[in-house]
Design an enzyme around this catalytic site. Structure first.
Site: not given
Ligand code: SDX
Length: 430
Positions: A307, A365
């Site tokens: 998140h 989710d």
């Molecule tokens: C919702 O914003 C809100 O409040 C949203 C929400 C709401 O109520 O409105 O809470 C609802 O959207 C919840 C999130 C649902 N999405 C997912 O579950 C999809 C999977 N999650 C990711 O795609 C990710 O965690 C996000 C999009 C939710 C957050 O992305 P960020 O904050 O931009 O973080 P990032 O992508 O920069 O990740 C940071 C690191 C990265 O690694 P590095 O580049 O630092 O090496 O963490 C890793 C990412 O690769 N990472 C994951 C991961 N999520 C982040 N690695 C594996 N699996 C994951 N799910």
């Protein structure tokens, strides 16, 4: 807001001062609204990881602590003790309603649940296999073609009517999108049912027999709506605010929010999470998928994990997990293989160094898909249910934006890295 603290910036050998504003709780902000005028430079923050876009009194999230407050009330208490319609009142008005206020509000919402009969034809323009979110974007946007008497955003009375129409009609539209996708006749709302029970009635009743809504499932549905109601300035809420900042009508703004929510990184994650659990299939396949999630060269991510704000357990996920077990128990589903995979995946991920170091926890989710599937919804309806519940949050945030005297049209700038000026050349010389 004016506080006596200021931030100093040294840029290109010149010193600048910017006001610091303190909130009621949470991080303070450095007011950089005069930065360009003072320095000729922009801030740069793609993804807005360090940017506060507005002042708000609606929802506060502490990502490190894993707390979520709506108008100061913890989400766990609202989900445990309150109702969704009460939460709608709270988000819109700032205070919990008295018994009389709640009764009046609930009656008003109930009286707006029917859709203009002519709108039924919109659905028949879609292919039967259209994704229900495509229908939601189209039909909600089309509300502005039917309710012209509540599109003047400068009239508080029209804003109130449009707000109530959106909250009241979104379950009807969502249920119609579901019925259309399964080829069953639309079911009209009933005024003797509460919000969540009415929605389940419109989804799962059929004209050929009387259908009783299971009160345990209705309570679970109501709680799921509460968990999804609002969440500060997430992507879809920011989309609604930006659309609203141009003066667009509320129906068009909410349609824009639905479009943004659809993405798998946002509201589409509940559908993607269930598809991922199904793809994993069995507990023994989990290590392979966890390894893929950790592989920088593999775009695969664990859907339902991580998140932007929560670097602790999403408080909504805990309530969602409890609700999941209640629903499976009520439906007599003893050993759901997807739940087994989900719980083992959570256990493994939470003990894995990669997820610990990056503070990746299950989000709302992760368990919602298993619950909604057990209740009878197809995966394509999961994000529709998220949009249904989030409509009140979008509407409350939209009203707050319109009523903010300091609000202006949102218009970010950029760091230009393209071609500098050059002359057109005749095609013969290219
Ligand atoms: C919702 O914003 C809100 O409040 C949203 C929400 C709401 O109520 O409105 O809470 C609802 O959207 C919840 C999130 C649902 N999405 C997912 O579950 C999809 C999977 N999650 C990711 O795609 C990710 O965690 C996000 C999009 C939710 C957050 O992305 P960020 O904050 O931009 O973080 P990032 O992508 O920069 O990740 C940071 C690191 C990265 O690694 P590095 O580049 O630092 O090496 O963490 C890793 C990412 O690769 N990472 C994951 C991961 N999520 C982040 N690695 C594996 N699996 C994951 N799910």
């Amino acid at each position: 807001m004016s506080d006596n603290k200021s931030a100093r910036l040294k840029s290109l050998d010149k010193d600048y001062n910017f006001d610091i504003h303190e909130g009621a709780v949470g991080p303070s902000v450095i007011d950089v609204s005069s930065l360009y005028a003072q320095t000729g430079q922009f801030t740069y923050d793609p993804g807005f990881t360090s940017t506060a876009s507005c002042k708000s009194t609606i929802t506060f999230i502490d990502g490190d602590e894993g707390t979520l407050l709506h108008r100061g009330y913890p989400i766990e208490q609202l989900a445990d003790k309150g109702s969704f319609i009460e939460t709608c009142y709270l988000l819109l008005n700032g205070e919990l309603p008295s018994a009389q206020q709640l009764q009046e509000f609930e009656t008003a919402i109930t009286r707006h649940t029917m859709l203009h009969e002519q709108m039924n034809r919109f659905f028949h323009g879609f292919r039967r296999d259209a994704h229900p979110m495509a229908i939601m974007v189209g039909v909600v946007g089309a509300l502005s073609a039917f309710y012209h008497d509540s599109t003047d955003i400068n009239d508080p009375y029209q804003r109130m009517i449009a707000s109530r129409r959106l909250i009241a009609k979104i379950p009807t539209i969502a249920a119609m999108a579901y019925k259309y996708s399964v080829g069953q006749p639309f079911v009209y709302p009933r005024n003797d049912l509460d919000y969540a029970a009415n929605f389940l009635h419109m989804c799962f009743s059929v004209p050929c027999e009387d259908t009783h809504v299971n009160p345990v499932l209705a309570r679970a549905m109501d709680r799921i709506f509460i968990l999804h109601a609002d969440h500060e300035q997430n992507a879809s809420t920011s989309t609604v605010r930006l659309a609203g900042s141009s003066g667009a009508n509320p129906f068009a703004c909410i349609a824009a929010g639905i479009a943004c929510l659809w993405g798998p990184s946002h509201g589409g994650a509940n559908e993607a999470a269930l598809d991922m659990l199904s793809e994993i299939g069995t507990v023994d396949k989990i290590p392979e998928f966890v390894a893929r999630a950790k592989d920088k060269n593999d775009p695969f991510r664990l859907m339902g994990f991580g998140h932007r704000v929560y670097k602790n357990y999403d408080p909504r996920a805990r309530v969602m997990q409890k609700t999941c077990h209640e629903v499976l128990s009520e439906l007599g589903i003893k050993d759901d293989p997807l739940l087994d995979v989900a719980m083992e995946l959570e256990r493994i991920a939470l003990s894995d160094e990669y997820f610990i170091e990056k503070k990746l926890y299950p989000n709302i989710d992760f368990y919602s898909g298993i619950t909604l599937k057990a209740m009878g919804f197809p995966t394509t309806m999961f994000t529709v249910l998220f949009a249904l519940a989030r409509t009140v949050g979008w509407v409350a945030q939209w009203n707050e934006m319109v009523e903010d005297p300091s609000q202006r049209i949102g218009r970010p700038r950029q760091l230009y890295i393209g071609a500098t000026q050059r002359d057109y050349t005749d095609i013969k010389t290219r």
